[in-house]
Design a protein around this motif. Sequence first.
Motif, PDB file in Angstrom:
ATOM      1  N   GLY A  10       0.797  -1.283   0.056  1.00  0.00           N
ATOM      2  CA  GLY A  10      -0.099  -0.031  -0.191  1.00  0.00           C
ATOM      3  C   GLY A  10       0.700   1.400  -0.019  1.00  0.00           C
ATOM      4  O   GLY A  10       2.011   1.169  -0.081  1.00  0.00           O
ATOM      5  N   LEU A  11       0.129   2.232   0.362  1.00  0.00           N
ATOM      6  CA  LEU A  11       0.900   3.777   0.448  1.00  0.00           C
ATOM      7  C   LEU A  11       1.188   4.207   1.979  1.00  0.00           C
ATOM      8  O   LEU A  11       0.155   3.864   2.431  1.00  0.00           O
ATOM      9  CB  LEU A  11      -0.112   4.616  -0.424  1.00  0.00           C
ATOM     10  N   VAL A  12       2.208   4.496   2.227  1.00  0.00           N
ATOM     11  CA  VAL A  12       2.526   4.694   3.390  1.00  0.00           C
ATOM     12  C   VAL A  12       3.476   6.040   3.468  1.00  0.00           C
ATOM     13  O   VAL A  12       4.353   5.979   2.652  1.00  0.00           O
ATOM     14  CB  VAL A  12       3.265   3.660   4.043  1.00  0.00           C
ATOM     15  N   GLN A  13       3.547   6.910   4.558  1.00  0.00           N
ATOM     16  CA  GLN A  13       4.364   7.927   4.512  1.00  0.00           C
ATOM     17  C   GLN A  13       5.794   7.472   5.227  1.00  0.00           C
ATOM     18  O   GLN A  13       5.772   6.587   5.748  1.00  0.00           O
ATOM     19  CB  GLN A  13       3.615   8.988   5.721  1.00  0.00           C
ATOM     20  N   PRO A  14       6.681   8.181   4.731  1.00  0.00           N
ATOM     21  CA  PRO A  14       7.919   7.996   5.377  1.00  0.00           C
ATOM     22  C   PRO A  14       8.096   7.851   6.838  1.00  0.00           C
ATOM     23  O   PRO A  14       7.542   8.798   7.493  1.00  0.00           O
ATOM     24  CB  PRO A  14       8.789   9.157   4.859  1.00  0.00           C
ATOM     25  N   GLY A  15       8.669   6.819   7.315  1.00  0.00           N
ATOM     26  CA  GLY A  15       8.674   6.565   8.775  1.00  0.00           C
ATOM     27  C   GLY A  15       7.837   5.623   9.325  1.00  0.00           C
ATOM     28  O   GLY A  15       7.702   5.241  10.406  1.00  0.00           O
ATOM     29  N   GLY A  16       6.703   5.279   8.195  1.00  0.00           N
ATOM     30  CA  GLY A  16       5.786   4.471   8.602  1.00  0.00           C
ATOM     31  C   GLY A  16       5.739   2.989   8.514  1.00  0.00           C
ATOM     32  O   GLY A  16       7.167   2.576   8.166  1.00  0.00           O
ATOM     33  N   SER A  17       5.076   2.216   8.785  1.00  0.00           N
ATOM     34  CA  SER A  17       5.238   0.810   8.822  1.00  0.00           C
ATOM     35  C   SER A  17       4.113  -0.129   7.786  1.00  0.00           C
ATOM     36  O   SER A  17       3.020   0.430   7.731  1.00  0.00           O
ATOM     37  CB  SER A  17       5.079   0.277  10.118  1.00  0.00           C
ATOM     38  N   PRO A  88      11.556   6.427   1.227  1.00  0.00           N
ATOM     39  CA  PRO A  88      11.002   6.706  -0.347  1.00  0.00           C
ATOM     40  C   PRO A  88      11.648   5.457  -1.023  1.00  0.00           C
ATOM     41  O   PRO A  88      11.050   5.156  -1.944  1.00  0.00           O
ATOM     42  CB  PRO A  88      11.441   7.951  -0.613  1.00  0.00           C
ATOM     43  N   GLU A  89      13.043   5.257  -0.674  1.00  0.00           N
ATOM     44  CA  GLU A  89      13.871   4.109  -1.464  1.00  0.00           C
ATOM     45  C   GLU A  89      13.463   2.755  -1.416  1.00  0.00           C
ATOM     46  O   GLU A  89      13.791   1.889  -2.024  1.00  0.00           O
ATOM     47  CB  GLU A  89      15.483   4.278  -1.174  1.00  0.00           C
ATOM     48  N   ASP A  90      12.501   2.707  -0.412  1.00  0.00           N
ATOM     49  CA  ASP A  90      11.758   1.232  -0.128  1.00  0.00           C
ATOM     50  C   ASP A  90      10.821   1.084  -1.323  1.00  0.00           C
ATOM     51  O   ASP A  90      10.243   0.048  -1.381  1.00  0.00           O
ATOM     52  CB  ASP A  90      11.225   1.045   1.246  1.00  0.00           C
ATOM     53  N   THR A  91      10.283   2.189  -1.940  1.00  0.00           N
ATOM     54  CA  THR A  91       9.381   1.909  -2.828  1.00  0.00           C
ATOM     55  C   THR A  91       9.697   1.024  -4.072  1.00  0.00           C
ATOM     56  O   THR A  91      10.703   0.991  -4.548  1.00  0.00           O
ATOM     57  CB  THR A  91       9.238   3.480  -3.664  1.00  0.00           C
ATOM     58  N   ALA A  92       8.891  -0.041  -4.117  1.00  0.00           N
ATOM     59  CA  ALA A  92       8.982  -0.963  -5.251  1.00  0.00           C
ATOM     60  C   ALA A  92       7.745  -2.266  -5.140  1.00  0.00           C
ATOM     61  O   ALA A  92       6.854  -2.092  -4.409  1.00  0.00           O
ATOM     62  CB  ALA A  92      10.186  -1.848  -4.765  1.00  0.00           C
ATOM     63  N   VAL A  93       7.805  -3.013  -6.071  1.00  0.00           N
ATOM     64  CA  VAL A  93       7.149  -4.136  -6.164  1.00  0.00           C
ATOM     65  C   VAL A  93       7.701  -5.223  -5.201  1.00  0.00           C
ATOM     66  O   VAL A  93       8.716  -5.475  -5.539  1.00  0.00           O
ATOM     67  CB  VAL A  93       6.644  -4.531  -7.556  1.00  0.00           C
ATOM     68  N   TYR A  94       6.852  -5.904  -4.346  1.00  0.00           N
ATOM     69  CA  TYR A  94       7.582  -6.872  -3.462  1.00  0.00           C
ATOM     70  C   TYR A  94       6.828  -8.118  -3.889  1.00  0.00           C
ATOM     71  O   TYR A  94       5.839  -8.077  -3.915  1.00  0.00           O
ATOM     72  CB  TYR A  94       7.391  -6.348  -1.990  1.00  0.00           C
ATOM     73  N   TYR A  95       8.105  -9.100  -3.757  1.00  0.00           N
ATOM     74  CA  TYR A  95       7.600 -10.485  -4.207  1.00  0.00           C
ATOM     75  C   TYR A  95       8.141 -11.553  -3.219  1.00  0.00           C
ATOM     76  O   TYR A  95       8.996 -11.123  -2.693  1.00  0.00           O
ATOM     77  CB  TYR A  95       8.206 -10.840  -5.565  1.00  0.00           C
ATOM     78  N   CYS A  96       7.053 -12.331  -2.910  1.00  0.00           N
ATOM     79  CA  CYS A  96       7.750 -13.396  -2.249  1.00  0.00           C
ATOM     80  C   CYS A  96       8.051 -14.757  -3.104  1.00  0.00           C
ATOM     81  O   CYS A  96       7.550 -14.821  -3.985  1.00  0.00           O
ATOM     82  CB  CYS A  96       6.785 -14.039  -0.843  1.00  0.00           C
ATOM     83  N   GLY A 117       3.541 -10.289  -6.703  1.00  0.00           N
ATOM     84  CA  GLY A 117       3.840  -9.160  -6.079  1.00  0.00           C
ATOM     85  C   GLY A 117       2.892  -8.390  -5.723  1.00  0.00           C
ATOM     86  O   GLY A 117       1.612  -8.479  -6.115  1.00  0.00           O
ATOM     87  N   THR A 118       3.317  -7.432  -4.627  1.00  0.00           N
ATOM     88  CA  THR A 118       2.373  -6.359  -4.093  1.00  0.00           C
ATOM     89  C   THR A 118       3.201  -5.182  -4.130  1.00  0.00           C
ATOM     90  O   THR A 118       4.273  -5.117  -3.684  1.00  0.00           O
ATOM     91  CB  THR A 118       1.911  -7.007  -2.742  1.00  0.00           C
ATOM     92  N   GLN A 119       2.577  -4.057  -4.332  1.00  0.00           N
ATOM     93  CA  GLN A 119       3.259  -2.565  -4.524  1.00  0.00           C
ATOM     94  C   GLN A 119       3.318  -1.730  -3.216  1.00  0.00           C
ATOM     95  O   GLN A 119       2.249  -1.970  -2.409  1.00  0.00           O
ATOM     96  CB  GLN A 119       2.345  -1.888  -5.545  1.00  0.00           C
ATOM     97  N   VAL A 120       4.394  -1.436  -2.910  1.00  0.00           N
ATOM     98  CA  VAL A 120       4.600  -0.801  -1.684  1.00  0.00           C
ATOM     99  C   VAL A 120       5.045   0.577  -2.289  1.00  0.00           C
ATOM    100  O   VAL A 120       6.195   0.859  -2.898  1.00  0.00           O
ATOM    101  CB  VAL A 120       5.562  -1.467  -0.834  1.00  0.00           C
ATOM    102  N   THR A 121       4.399   1.804  -1.593  1.00  0.00           N
ATOM    103  CA  THR A 121       4.849   3.006  -1.992  1.00  0.00           C
ATOM    104  C   THR A 121       5.145   3.803  -0.866  1.00  0.00           C
ATOM    105  O   THR A 121       4.264   3.952  -0.064  1.00  0.00           O
ATOM    106  CB  THR A 121       3.709   3.628  -2.930  1.00  0.00           C
ATOM    107  N   VAL A 122       6.169   4.460  -0.880  1.00  0.00           N
ATOM    108  CA  VAL A 122       6.707   5.517   0.396  1.00  0.00           C
ATOM    109  C   VAL A 122       6.771   6.820  -0.118  1.00  0.00           C
ATOM    110  O   VAL A 122       7.705   6.917  -0.707  1.00  0.00           O
ATOM    111  CB  VAL A 122       7.741   4.779   1.063  1.00  0.00           C
TER     112      VAL A 122
END
Length: 124
Positions: A10-17, A88-96, A117-122
């Motif tokens: 999902g979408l999360v602000q910097p510093g979030g989890s 912000p640099e953690d933004t990517a599609v994450y795959y297991c 994959g699941t999208q992570v946007t920081v």
Amino acid sequence: QLQLVESGGGLVQPGGSLRLSCATSRFTLKYYSIGWFRQAPGKEREGVSCISISGGSTNYADSVKGRFTISRDSAKDTVYLLMNNLKPEDTAVYYCAAQDRVPLSLHYVEYHYWGQGTQVTVSS
């Protein structure tokens, strides 16, 4: 054939989890070491973290050490990636992904089963 399903992006602000989950819609994860990988636009797929079959051993990329935690719940047959202090640099599609060739690996070539994959946007 093992089928993996990721969720929790999902979408999360910097510093979030965020906590990502990896489960299977067919068969079981318990015979496999599981890895989390990510791929940002224009970049190569990167190994983020992995966990052994027993859950007793883990490994992390230097870029996420101290911020991400991988775990597995055998009762729920699910592997989690808890991501804290997101950047912000953690933004990517994450795959297991799953493999049974070596105890632990952050190299994607070792893995033969992948989720979609699941999208992570920081971003603020």
